[in-house]
Design a protein around this motif. Sequence first.
Motif, short mmCIF file in Angstrom:
data_model
loop_
_atom_site.label_atom_id
_atom_site.label_comp_id
_atom_site.label_asym_id
_atom_site.label_seq_id
_atom_site.Cartn_x
_atom_site.Cartn_y
_atom_site.Cartn_z
N SER A 1 0.84 -1.19 0.00
CA SER A 1 0.00 0.00 0.00
C SER A 1 0.88 1.25 0.00
CB SER A 1 -0.94 0.00 1.21
OG SER A 1 -0.19 0.13 2.40
N ARG B 1 -4.71 4.11 6.29
CA ARG B 1 -3.39 4.65 5.94
C ARG B 1 -3.37 6.16 5.80
NH1 ARG B 1 1.31 1.90 6.93
NH2 ARG B 1 1.14 -0.15 6.07
N SER C 1 -4.73 7.31 0.37
CA SER C 1 -4.01 6.04 0.38
C SER C 1 -4.47 5.15 -0.76
CB SER C 1 -4.21 5.32 1.72
OG SER C 1 -5.58 5.04 1.93
N CYS D 1 -4.32 0.87 -1.73
CA CYS D 1 -3.95 -0.43 -1.18
C CYS D 1 -3.14 -1.23 -2.18
CB CYS D 1 -5.16 -1.22 -0.71
SG CYS D 1 -6.61 -1.08 -1.70
N GLY D 2 -2.37 -2.12 -1.63
CA GLY D 2 -1.53 -2.98 -2.45
C GLY D 2 -2.28 -4.24 -2.82
N GLU E 1 -3.96 -5.01 4.58
CA GLU E 1 -3.07 -4.47 5.61
C GLU E 1 -3.08 -5.43 6.81
OE1 GLU E 1 -1.10 -2.07 5.42
OE2 GLU E 1 -1.87 -0.72 3.91
#
Length: 162
Positions: free
Chosen positions: A50, A78, A133, A135-136, A140
């Motif tokens: 992220s 985030r 933010s 996200c990846g 998380e």
Amino acid sequence: MQLSQVLDVVEALHRAAEHPDVTDITRYGRDSEPGGQSPGGVRVWYRSGSSLMLWGAVPPRDAKPVPLPDEMPPLRLRAARGLVFAHQLLDVARPEQFSGWELCRQSGCEVPVAAALRVTARDGSVVYLRGTSACGQGAEPEQDPYPEYQIPEGVHARHSGR
């Protein structure tokens, strides 16, 4: 003070903080003033994939200060966490170019913790940094993987001229 100068300080503080969850810090955007098509900002990448973007925003209407929370927001928030961490870095570093900084919220806008970080320069100019933010690939972590992290003293020494 120009947005780029505020971002220089914010980027340098994030680098000096050497947070173990951070994998990269980059600058982005072409606009030197808030409100353009390509707002300037600092992007912080984390181990989860992220990222956090702190970017120059048009001043929110009727922005009101909010207190720094007692606890760091959870990782899933985030943007809020990034605004709080940036505030904490400024609290430790106390950059001489700035006379103050505070989290603020806009009436009628529901966000966790704050909508922006208001930075006031010694020359009286004000810059608002918004947090966004992304996200990846994965979620998380539920728990902070680095709960013992403390901002190093070197952050203060590097920005106070000591």
